[in-house]
Design an enzyme around this catalytic site. Sequence first.
Site, short mmCIF file in Angstrom:
data_model
loop_
_atom_site.label_atom_id
_atom_site.label_comp_id
_atom_site.label_asym_id
_atom_site.label_seq_id
_atom_site.Cartn_x
_atom_site.Cartn_y
_atom_site.Cartn_z
N SER A 168 -6.60 -0.11 0.16
CA SER A 168 -6.15 0.01 1.54
C SER A 168 -6.10 1.48 1.97
CB SER A 168 -4.75 -0.61 1.65
OG SER A 168 -4.25 -0.40 2.93
N LYS A 211 -12.75 1.76 4.29
CA LYS A 211 -13.72 0.65 4.36
C LYS A 211 -14.04 0.32 5.82
CE LYS A 211 -10.98 -2.11 2.04
NZ LYS A 211 -9.93 -1.13 1.76
N THR A 212 -12.99 0.20 6.65
CA THR A 212 -13.22 -0.16 8.06
C THR A 212 -13.95 0.97 8.78
OG1 THR A 212 -11.15 -1.39 7.96
CG2 THR A 212 -12.04 -0.98 10.16
N HIS A 270 -13.44 -6.99 -2.44
CA HIS A 270 -12.59 -6.25 -1.49
C HIS A 270 -13.41 -5.04 -1.04
CE1 HIS A 270 -8.61 -3.96 -0.58
NE2 HIS A 270 -9.16 -4.45 0.50
N ARG A 288 -1.82 -0.47 13.33
CA ARG A 288 -3.05 -1.25 13.09
C ARG A 288 -3.59 -1.90 14.35
NH1 ARG A 288 -5.17 -2.30 7.75
NH2 ARG A 288 -3.68 -1.38 6.34
N ASP A 305 -13.79 -5.76 5.33
CA ASP A 305 -12.78 -5.81 4.27
C ASP A 305 -12.97 -6.86 3.17
OD1 ASP A 305 -10.34 -4.64 3.34
OD2 ASP A 305 -9.25 -6.40 4.03
N ARG A 334 2.50 -4.45 3.88
CA ARG A 334 2.62 -5.58 2.97
C ARG A 334 3.72 -5.33 1.94
NH1 ARG A 334 -1.60 -6.25 -0.05
NH2 ARG A 334 -2.76 -4.44 0.69
N LYS A 367 -4.28 -11.15 3.87
CA LYS A 367 -4.47 -10.85 2.46
C LYS A 367 -4.09 -12.03 1.57
CE LYS A 367 -6.58 -7.19 2.50
NZ LYS A 367 -6.93 -5.82 2.22
N1 ADP Z 1 -13.91 11.00 6.12
C1 ADP Z 1 -13.23 9.89 6.39
N2 ADP Z 1 -13.75 8.70 6.09
C2 ADP Z 1 -13.07 7.57 6.35
N3 ADP Z 1 -11.85 7.52 6.91
C3 ADP Z 1 -11.29 8.68 7.24
C4 ADP Z 1 -11.94 9.91 7.01
N4 ADP Z 1 -11.12 10.88 7.44
C5 ADP Z 1 -10.02 10.29 7.92
N5 ADP Z 1 -10.11 8.98 7.82
C6 ADP Z 1 -9.06 8.05 8.24
O1 ADP Z 1 -8.62 7.28 7.11
C7 ADP Z 1 -8.26 5.96 7.52
C8 ADP Z 1 -9.14 4.94 6.81
O2 ADP Z 1 -8.65 3.65 7.14
P1 ADP Z 1 -9.49 2.32 7.10
O3 ADP Z 1 -10.93 2.64 7.32
O4 ADP Z 1 -8.83 1.33 8.00
O5 ADP Z 1 -9.24 1.92 5.59
P2 ADP Z 1 -9.46 0.54 4.86
O6 ADP Z 1 -10.32 -0.32 5.72
O7 ADP Z 1 -10.12 0.91 3.56
O8 ADP Z 1 -8.09 -0.02 4.65
C9 ADP Z 1 -8.48 5.89 9.02
O9 ADP Z 1 -7.25 6.16 9.64
C10 ADP Z 1 -9.50 7.02 9.27
O10 ADP Z 1 -9.40 7.55 10.57
C1 PEP Z 2 -4.29 -5.72 5.20
C2 PEP Z 2 -4.14 -4.64 4.48
O1 PEP Z 2 -5.14 -4.11 3.74
P1 PEP Z 2 -6.33 -3.14 4.19
O2 PEP Z 2 -5.69 -1.82 4.41
O3 PEP Z 2 -7.28 -3.16 3.07
O4 PEP Z 2 -6.89 -3.67 5.48
C3 PEP Z 2 -2.85 -4.00 4.39
O5 PEP Z 2 -2.73 -3.13 3.55
O6 PEP Z 2 -1.93 -4.34 5.11
#
Ligand code: ADP
Ligand code: PEP
Length: 509
Positions: A364, A368-369, A346, A448, A383, A182, A327
Amino acid sequence: MAANGNGEVAMNGNGAATARKPKGLLPSITTSDKHHDVCHDMSAPTVKAQTIDELHSLQKKKSAPTTPIKGIQGTFAALPEEERQKQQLQSISASLASLTRETGPKVVRGDPASKSQTSPRVHQQHVAEPAISASDSSLKFTHVLYNLSPAELYEQAIHYEKGSFITSTGALATLSGAKTGRAPRDKRVVKDDVTGEELWWGKGSPNIEMDEHTFMVNRERAVDYLNSLDKVFVNDQFLNWDPENRIKVRIVSARAYHSLFMHNMCIRPTPEELEDFGTPDFTIYNAGQFPCNRYTHYMTSSTSIDLNLARREMVILGTQYAGEMKKGLFSVMHYLMPKRRILSLHSGCNMGKDGDVALFFGLSGTGKTTLSTDPNRYLIGDDEHCWTETGVSNIEGGCYAKCIDLSREKEPEIWNAIKFGTVLENVVFEEHTREVDYADKSVTENTRASYPIEYIPNAKIPCVGPHPKNVILLACDAFGVLPPVSKLNLAQTMYHFISGYTALVIISH
Ligand SMILES: Nc1ncnc2c1ncn2[C@@H]1O[C@H](COP(=O)(O)OP(=O)(O)O)[C@@H](O)[C@H]1O
Ligand SMILES: C=C(OP(=O)(O)O)C(=O)O
């Protein structure tokens, strides 16, 4: 056909072999065809078509009108469906209307490349008589590819969009172009009399202002760009699983990638819901391939993501990163929902077997995911959520997971969700096998995957739940004042939530 050792071989009318064997002579081959017929291979039934074109036309069954029109039967049922489609085209033409020429484009449904398109039903929306004499743009058609299915979008992407490939697990690999994350510094909000009072402006605020006139200049640029194309993709979808606070969104875009991404990320309407869709509450014009004009006031780069809350529109110029759309709509929800006394969050959200809901807040890349996708709990969303007097609801219909270093062992649910229908952005794959190398950062570290939420086996559909019981703040602050894992009481949690206790994780940008 078979012959005995030295016997004659003959074909009968049915293609079966018969043999005669005159003594001392080599067998001679004759054919007996008492029906004077051609030979048929009876092992396989033949097609009904007389020509190749006819054969191809048999392949695709015409989609029935989305739903039977209530109360109308028989031959007359087709008329209201036609009327409904006309209204839909009218509405799309109005969305794509140039505001300076005061007229909408000639829109027509379907793919311009499709041979089966005989006499297209054209619609032109006249807002008023054209104020300025007609230009070439008023002479051409804009084909509208409306709410295509993932399979159709795959075909469009692979046929027309460079950098689109099917991976070994069936996902659509794509490139988001020069921007792989972004661009928050290029995101602007129109400051008018209302938003001037309602939003947070100035030092510390993420809201960067622009004026209404500049928004209209960029809007016209985006609309003209989209109308200059042979075809545009239009998605009509919903936000928010809470039926009372559902928002209707329309996304107009130039790429099948963007259309499939939003198909996955927003809530997909049923055919019945689509029939009653009407006018959208919010419209995105994604002209991401086309830059903004640096000579335009406020423009500091060739990228501009512009939000006009009064017009309920968003314009994207100069970035193809699809996360801007997702977003951008979240920003709209942050504006609309609190006005209804609903808290927009969020956060990721999941629920235990006993109905205990947990929220995962974080910037980000903080997890969370990953953490909301828990095999032992039901996934409500990864999210964006709303919290009302009655409980929580997911705003979206899909997830957007980071895939850098993704492994089957550590995150099997996300790994398995990367299949047909999933958009995989900016990953690197093996040229021949199309196996993705999730460790490869050659394009970007911010690789992604966008997939519909039902691709996660434990997803809770509809994505709603009761009031949250636990709140987890993913601060990701290795050098902060709190120990790595801290249990907070209610007051402490509220304090750290309000103060936004976190760390800047430089992963995406
Ligand atoms: N202990 C952990 N808990 C959560 N994520 C982790 C951990 N260790 C490594 N990661 C990595 O960190 C990243 C977290 O990304 P994601 O869950 O998509 O974040 P968000 O949804 O908050 O943007 C992923 O690539 C995941 O594999
Ligand atoms: C969509 C986004 O946010 P998030 O990582 O929270 O999914 C992004 O950063 O591109």
